[in-house]
Write a protein that holds these residues in place. Structure first.
Motif, mmCIF file in Angstrom:
data_model
loop_
_atom_site.group_PDB
_atom_site.id
_atom_site.type_symbol
_atom_site.label_atom_id
_atom_site.label_comp_id
_atom_site.label_asym_id
_atom_site.label_seq_id
_atom_site.Cartn_x
_atom_site.Cartn_y
_atom_site.Cartn_z
ATOM 1 N N ALA A 18 0.823 -1.218 0.000
ATOM 2 C CA ALA A 18 0.000 0.000 0.000
ATOM 3 C C ALA A 18 0.853 1.261 0.000
ATOM 4 O O ALA A 18 0.378 2.329 -0.375
ATOM 5 N N LEU A 67 -1.025 -3.904 -5.533
ATOM 6 C CA LEU A 67 -2.400 -4.097 -5.084
ATOM 7 C C LEU A 67 -3.316 -4.129 -6.303
ATOM 8 O O LEU A 67 -3.097 -3.402 -7.272
ATOM 9 N N ALA A 71 -5.612 0.935 -2.078
ATOM 10 C CA ALA A 71 -5.437 0.500 -0.689
ATOM 11 C C ALA A 71 -6.610 0.918 0.187
ATOM 12 O O ALA A 71 -6.945 0.217 1.143
#
Length: 158
Positions: A18, A67, A71
């Protein structure tokens, strides 16, 4: 709740991801080193996270992981469920199907309250909030209350 090492490593890896700039992929070795996670264990964790579409992998010399969505849109609960399954279960039986009666009948509501409490923390705390150190107000308050209890009891709170 007892969290497995695999789940705890997964949360740490996801929070580390993140912090990466959008579009930047992080090599498995770099992620393992940054969080002190055994590299081969991390490979297995990242595979599970990829299967659940929480991370994307990129192959090749410049490959790595990122990701799969922002996030702020991934909760700690999402990661834990991916690795360890339901947040709170009793013998893998649905709460409404537990065979409690007589003086133990109210235990079903105790387990419901426990699950609701865990959800209020884990589902409402995103990777972005943890990475930024700006937890939701109610989570910060619970942590502060716990710290105060630790100090009062001489650090023996479990």
């Amino acid at each position: 709740m007892r969290m497995s090492a695999k789940a705890e490593y997964a949360v740490r890896a996801m929070v580390q991801l993140a912090t990466a700039e959008e579009g930047v992929v992080v090599k498995t070795e770099d992620l393992a080193k940054a969080q002190g996670i055994p590299p081969q264990f991390l490979v297995d964790i990242l595979s599970d996270l990829r299967t659940d579409r929480l991370v994307r992998s990129h192959r090749g010399r410049d490959g790595g992981y990122e990701l799969a969505r922002p996030a702020a849109d991934i909760s700690i609960a999402d990661v834990l469920r991916c690795i360890d399954g339901p947040l709170a279960s009793v013998r893998d039986i649905g709460l409404g199907d537990l065979p409690y009666s007589g003086p133990t009948a109210a235990l079903t509501d105790v387990w419901r309250a426990l699950r609701a409490s865990m959800r209020s923390v884990l589902e409402e705390t995103s990777l972005a909030e943890v990475a930024a150190g700006t937890l939701p107000e109610h989570v910060g308050k619970l942590a502060d209350d716990y710290r105060a209890q630790e100090e009062t009891r001489g650090h023996s709170v479990r």
